[in-house]
Enzyme design. Structure first.
Site, short mmCIF file in Angstrom:
data_model
loop_
_atom_site.label_atom_id
_atom_site.label_comp_id
_atom_site.label_asym_id
_atom_site.label_seq_id
_atom_site.Cartn_x
_atom_site.Cartn_y
_atom_site.Cartn_z
N PHE A 46 -32.75 -60.31 36.07
CA PHE A 46 -33.91 -61.80 35.73
C PHE A 46 -35.79 -60.67 36.17
O PHE A 46 -36.36 -61.78 36.63
CB PHE A 46 -33.46 -62.48 36.91
N CYS A 47 -35.56 -59.48 35.37
CA CYS A 47 -36.98 -59.21 36.06
C CYS A 47 -37.28 -58.74 37.47
O CYS A 47 -38.47 -59.41 37.58
CB CYS A 47 -37.77 -59.33 34.96
N ALA A 48 -36.76 -58.81 38.67
CA ALA A 48 -36.56 -59.10 39.93
C ALA A 48 -35.38 -58.33 40.77
O ALA A 48 -35.34 -58.46 41.66
CB ALA A 48 -36.31 -60.92 40.27
N ASP A 86 -33.13 -54.00 33.43
CA ASP A 86 -33.72 -54.77 33.54
C ASP A 86 -33.46 -55.23 31.56
O ASP A 86 -33.46 -54.16 31.17
CB ASP A 86 -34.71 -55.13 33.96
#
Length: 427
Positions: free
Chosen positions: A374-376, A393
């Site tokens: 999730f780009c985290a 990601d």
């Protein structure tokens, strides 16, 4: 598995496009598609589409013509700016700059930091808020707090130890794009200001679910994307204090950002840049994107956030309680049980690959969710216990979790279908 909501849920109050789209299943049949990936890109509000469609015959260049359509489009663009400012509760002297996205907005702010600025950011942030500062500032990355109180204490300690002779900026999310949990924004803003720092709020996951009032929260800037706010036409917003933006070099060099360009006697070019909002809006503005955001702001305001939030919490309660009953399913949380969150939930299923699980939801039940990091990356790895390092990601590398997200356009049946599907896949 029979699913029943604990309390009546009103029909989706804001109709969205796509509810009549059918998804093909692995058995050759079709079923109405259940879009449960709002946190990535929310479907367009029907109201937004109708407003944009009504405007398009009158489309013209913005700030670049004396003709009727150009003047009309310019007025529409500037009125959209005022609508967004009102939606965000901006202060009289605040600026609203239209960008491409939250990522673009925060990169714009990163290029506008004064010399010597130090940025403080929690490792739990989305990459859009975690990464832009590395190019222009000294960055202090703060460890993930395990409660809202700990978040404030962590920031207080870091700011107390900083060199107060240097300017400082704190960047924090309003609602996590991984867990949906709400962060203590007013308290973090107060801590930042006590120590002479400014604060920017990443509101990408907050503005579709709850009101954001810049003045009441006492944040210096807020950033968000239209495509999270039911306005998928490639625009975003950076709104807040004018001084750093006015004093910084224009984000892009080009037409629209200038007041005067002239040749100099030595054969060069001399440029006077605009000092208003357009300073950082070089090129032909995305008037359709800006108008779509304004339309969504009006629709959400008219529907009433109190009603939208109450309905969302009923759906969220059924979703979380339904997942809690299933064997091997663990909902990810940073702040622990009882933490307040919006309609964003990530989970892992013991012994199952998240990519295969998400594919099964699509192929067997016509449900669209997100899987991955999730780009985290740091946050998801922390919450899942995954080893640090390796992987990428957005479609590459190991995938660690499944995320389901929804909003004002989500039919009750989609939540029921999802909980039933997860139950059958984990049985």
């Amino acid at each position: 598995m029979s699913v029943h909501l604990d309390a009546p849920v009103t029909p989706a109050p804001l109709p969205v496009l796509g509810t009549e789209v059918c998804a093909p299943l692995a058995d050759g049949t079709e079923i109405p598609y259940a879009a449960l990936d709002y946190a990535a890109s929310a479907p367009a509000l029907r109201r937004v589409w109708e407003d944009v469609a009504a405007y398009l015959p009158y489309y013209g260049s913005v700030h670049r013509g004396a003709g009727h359509l150009s003047r009309l489009s310019t007025d529409l663009f500037e009125e959209s700016r005022r609508t967004v400012a009102a939606f965000l509760g901006c202060r009289p002297d605040d600026r609203v700059v239209f960008t491409r996205s939250t990522t673009d907005s925060l990169n714009l702010l990163a290029t506008s930091l004064p010399e010597g600025c130090e940025v403080f950011v929690f490792e739990t942030e989305h990459h859009a808020a975690l990464l832009p500062w590395q190019r222009t500032a000294s960055v202090t990355y703060l460890d993930a707090p395990r409660s809202p109180v700990a978040a404030v204490a962590t920031l207080e300690a870091a700011l107390a130890a900083r060199d107060t002779a240097r300017p400082a900026l704190v960047c924090v999310t309003g609602a996590s794009n991984v867990t949906g949990e709400l962060w203590p924004v007013p308290e973090l803003a107060a801590a930042a200001h006590r120590h002479g720092a400014r604060i920017v709020l990443d509101a990408a996951q907050l503005v579709p679910h709850l009101p954001v009032d810049v003045a009441a929260l006492d944040v210096d800037w807020v950033a968000f994307s239209g495509h999270k706010l039911y306005a998928p036409f490639g625009a975003g917003v950076l709104a807040g204090r004018a001084d750093w933006l006015r004093e910084a070099a224009p984000y892009l060099a080009g037409g629209g950002a200038t007041r005067r360009v002239a040749r100099t006697g030595d054969g060069g070019v001399e440029t006077d840049w605009n000092t208003d909002d357009s300073r950082h809006e070089a090129g032909s503005p995305n008037v359709v994107g800006a108008y779509a955001i304004a339309s969504a702001c009006r629709a959400l305001t008219e529907a009433g956030f109190e009603n939208l939030a109450a309905r969302e919490q009923l759906l969220l309660g059924r979703l979380v309680s339904g997942l809690a009953e299933l064997p091997g399913v663990r909902v990810l949380s940073l702040f622990g049980e009882g933490a307040h969150r919006v309609g964003v939930v990530s989970f892992v299923v013991e012994g199952q690959d998240s990519s295969a699980f998400a594919a099964a939801l699509s192929d067997r039940y016509g449900i669209g969710v997100r899987d991955g990091l999730f780009c985290a990356h740091p946050l998801v790895r922390l919450l899942t216990g995954a080893a640090a390092g390796g992987g990428a990601d957005c479609g590459e590398g190991p995938l660690n979790a499944v995320r389901v997200s929804f909003g004002a356009g989500t039919p009750e049946e989609h939540i029921e279908r999802f909980v039933r599907a997860v139950g059958e896949l984990t049985a």
